[in-house]
Design an enzyme around this catalytic site. Structure first.
Site: not given
Ligand code: RIB
Length: 302
Positions: A250-253
């Site tokens: 979820a770093a990209g989210d």
């Protein structure tokens, strides 16, 4: 800071089961895990959580089932101050993601789409109304849902940010003129056939993405290398910040949500990407998906 921004997210809502291990198994191999736990996830819900924790007035549009996971996920979104009236509770089974994490915090994810695959495009698009400042979408729902909602937002002059996760081929030509299109490395490869490994391949991929989508900006998420911004004239690589890596899930989210908000607030794509880099760095230092999103104070004091 972002509290005047009215945002909507159309996307997936999943319960994540996260199993950590030192080394992921090869085919036919058994390994021992070190920890496991459940976490609130789904690319759409994660991005909505990030927007809300950063202060935006956020509405989530999606679908869960009337089951234990669906009810817990809705409660969690509500507890983060998210308007859940756009979530229909009629799906056959709530989405589930099985995430295995290796000793370096790198993930492998298998998603059972369940209710996420049953979102009705027209019903979802009904929630894209005048007065919204931002629409965020990802590719973890049916293609028609994304296309219908993006086109409706664009026709209303709402800034639209397309996060291209998870990696898949997608008919970008059916939604022309979004504000920002933002794939990560594997998503870039899936959409363009090019691995964004160096400046030349990053530029080549960015040009293809802009040509296919007619987006105003292409922002490639490059993991530990940061991100690359293409505005049709200049390519700028923006390194990210050093930090400990606990869980990259979820770093990209987190990056996409923070970048989108700052872009709406300042109109400066480079400042927006820097904000995304900061928020993403905070998220990778923590376990979990939605739970790893920073709040506005954490972001400001980074
Ligand atoms: O982007 C991370 C998310 O991908 C996880 O929360 C999981 O639910 C999958 O959708």
């Amino acid at each position: 800071m972002y509290s005047k921004i009215k945002a909507a997210v159309v996307g997936s809502i999943n319960m994540d089961i996260i199993l950590s291990m030192d080394k992921v198994p090869e085919v036919g191999e058994n390994v021992l895990g070190t920890t496991y736990g459940y976490a609130f996830g789904g690319k759409g819900a994660n991005q909505a959580t990030a927007l809300a924790k950063l202060g935006a007035d956020t509405k989530m549009i999606g679908k869960v089932a009337d089951d234990e996971n669906g009810n817990k996920l809705i409660e969690n979104l509500k507890s983060n101050g998210i308007d859940t009236s756009g979530i229909s509770v009629t799906g056959s089974q709530t989405g589930l993601a099985a995430i295995i994490l290796d000793g370096e915090g790198r993930n492998r994810i298998v998603v059972y789409e369940g209710a996420n695959a049953e979102i009705d495009p027209k019903e979802a698009a009904e929630y894209i109304t005048d007065g919204l400042d931002l629409l965020l979408v990802q590719f973890e729902t049916a293609e028609e849902v994304v296309i219908e909602c993006v086109n409706r937002a664009i026709s209303k002059g709402i800034a639209t940010v397309i996060d291209c996760g998870p990696a898949k081929a997608f008919n970008l030509e059916k939604m022309q003129g979004a504000t920002i299109i933002s794939p990560n490395e594997s998503e870039t490869k899936a959409l363009t056939g090019i691995s964004p490994d160096d400046d030349a391949s990053i530029l080549e991929a960015a040009k293809i993405l802009m040509e296919r989508s007619k987006a105003e900006f292409v922002v490639l998420k490059l993991g530990s290398r940061g991100c690359a911004v293409w505005n049709g004239k200049d390519l700028r690589i923006m390194p990210t910040y050093p930090g400990k890596v606990v869980d990259t899930t979820a770093a990209g989210d987190c990056f996409t949500a923070a970048m989108a908000l700052e872009y709406i607030a300042s109109g400066d794509i480079y400042k927006a990407c820097d904000t995304g880099n900061k928020a993403g760095t905070i998220a990778v230092g923590r376990m979990g998906a939605a739970a790893s999103m920073p709040n506005i104070n954490e972001l400001l004091s980074f």
